[in-house]
Motif scaffolding. Structure first.
Motif, short mmCIF file in Angstrom:
data_model
loop_
_atom_site.label_atom_id
_atom_site.label_comp_id
_atom_site.label_asym_id
_atom_site.label_seq_id
_atom_site.Cartn_x
_atom_site.Cartn_y
_atom_site.Cartn_z
N ALA A 123 0.83 -1.21 0.00
CA ALA A 123 0.00 0.00 0.00
C ALA A 123 0.86 1.26 0.00
O ALA A 123 0.53 2.23 -0.69
N ASP A 124 1.96 1.24 0.75
CA ASP A 124 2.80 2.43 0.90
C ASP A 124 3.88 2.57 -0.18
O ASP A 124 4.21 3.67 -0.60
N GLN A 125 4.45 1.46 -0.58
CA GLN A 125 5.57 1.43 -1.53
C GLN A 125 5.31 0.33 -2.57
O GLN A 125 6.01 -0.70 -2.58
N PRO A 126 4.34 0.50 -3.44
CA PRO A 126 3.97 -0.58 -4.37
C PRO A 126 5.12 -1.03 -5.27
O PRO A 126 5.22 -2.21 -5.58
N ALA A 127 5.98 -0.12 -5.69
CA ALA A 127 7.09 -0.51 -6.57
C ALA A 127 8.05 -1.45 -5.84
O ALA A 127 8.51 -2.45 -6.40
N LEU A 128 8.33 -1.17 -4.59
CA LEU A 128 9.21 -2.03 -3.80
C LEU A 128 8.57 -3.39 -3.55
O LEU A 128 9.21 -4.43 -3.69
N ALA A 129 7.29 -3.39 -3.21
CA ALA A 129 6.57 -4.66 -2.99
C ALA A 129 6.57 -5.50 -4.26
O ALA A 129 6.80 -6.72 -4.21
N LEU A 130 6.35 -4.86 -5.41
CA LEU A 130 6.36 -5.59 -6.68
C LEU A 130 7.75 -6.15 -6.98
O LEU A 130 7.88 -7.29 -7.44
N THR A 131 8.79 -5.39 -6.70
CA THR A 131 10.16 -5.86 -6.91
C THR A 131 10.42 -7.09 -6.04
O THR A 131 11.00 -8.08 -6.50
N LEU A 132 9.99 -7.04 -4.79
CA LEU A 132 10.17 -8.16 -3.87
C LEU A 132 9.42 -9.40 -4.35
O LEU A 132 9.97 -10.50 -4.41
N VAL A 133 8.18 -9.22 -4.73
CA VAL A 133 7.36 -10.35 -5.19
C VAL A 133 7.92 -10.93 -6.49
O VAL A 133 7.97 -12.15 -6.66
N ASN A 134 8.38 -10.08 -7.40
CA ASN A 134 8.98 -10.57 -8.65
C ASN A 134 10.22 -11.41 -8.38
O ASN A 134 10.44 -12.45 -9.01
N TYR A 135 11.06 -10.96 -7.45
CA TYR A 135 12.25 -11.72 -7.08
C TYR A 135 11.86 -13.10 -6.52
O TYR A 135 12.42 -14.12 -6.92
N LEU A 136 10.88 -13.10 -5.62
CA LEU A 136 10.44 -14.37 -5.03
C LEU A 136 9.84 -15.29 -6.09
O LEU A 136 10.03 -16.51 -6.03
N LEU A 137 9.15 -14.73 -7.06
CA LEU A 137 8.59 -15.54 -8.15
C LEU A 137 9.71 -16.17 -8.98
O LEU A 137 9.63 -17.34 -9.34
N ARG A 138 10.78 -15.40 -9.25
CA ARG A 138 11.92 -15.97 -10.00
C ARG A 138 12.56 -17.12 -9.23
O ARG A 138 12.88 -18.16 -9.80
N ILE A 139 12.73 -16.94 -7.92
CA ILE A 139 13.33 -18.00 -7.09
C ILE A 139 12.42 -19.23 -7.10
O ILE A 139 12.89 -20.36 -7.25
N THR A 140 11.13 -19.02 -6.97
CA THR A 140 10.18 -20.13 -6.97
C THR A 140 10.22 -20.87 -8.31
O THR A 140 10.20 -22.11 -8.35
#
Length: 155
Positions: A123-140
């Motif tokens: 909610a506060d930093q959507p770009a950072l949250a998206l970066t984090l989720v994208n990284y986790l998706l790549r690892i998965t």
């Protein structure tokens, strides 16, 4: 098992090591949401059926990921993880319960990010949250490819 995640705050070095792929500003933003947890050898981080409510990032040590075999209460180690591996990322996409048991193989230090904190970050930093989720998706995806390759060799 250890008490719930400690209120200990991680140091900059630990955050830099675990999230080296983020910019310094992004690491700083994330740092206020993180806590530390220590495990001794043989201590469980979580077990099958536990609530899936926190993402962990391994900073020091190694952990074994175990899955039940279907033969009574027997389990099999399906992965050994080393830093800076994310652990429990399914907690961020709505999994209600853990599907594996994770146990420390040696003295282990982990960063903890509660799922609620990620939702606040989104909610506060959507770009950072998206970066984090994208990284986790790549690892998965990498883990799934490795698992598929191992399965193909067995079959």
């Amino acid at each position: 098992m250890s008490p719930p995640d400690s209120p200990w705050r991680p140091g900059r070095e630990q955050i830099d090591r675990a999230f080296s792929w983020l910019s310094p500003a992004q690491r700083q933003e994330l740092s206020g949401l993180l806590s530390l947890r220590r495990l001794t050898p043989g201590e469980q981080l979580f077990a099958i059926g536990d609530p899936a409510d926190t993402l962990y990032v391994l900073v020091e040590g190694r952990v074994a990921v175990k899955k039940q075999t279907g033969w009574g209460r027997n389990s099999q180690v399906i992965a050994l993880l080393s830093p800076p591996a994310p652990i429990g990322e399914a907690s961020l996409v709505g999994a209600a319960q853990r599907k594996t048991t994770v146990e420390a193989v040696e003295e282990t230090l982990l960063l903890c990010l509660p799922g609620d904190s990620l939702r606040l970050l989104a909610a506060d930093q959507p770009a950072l949250a998206l970066t984090l989720v994208n990284y986790l998706l790549r690892i998965t995806c990498l883990r799934l490819e490795q698992c598929s390759s191992r399965l193909a060799r067995i079959l």
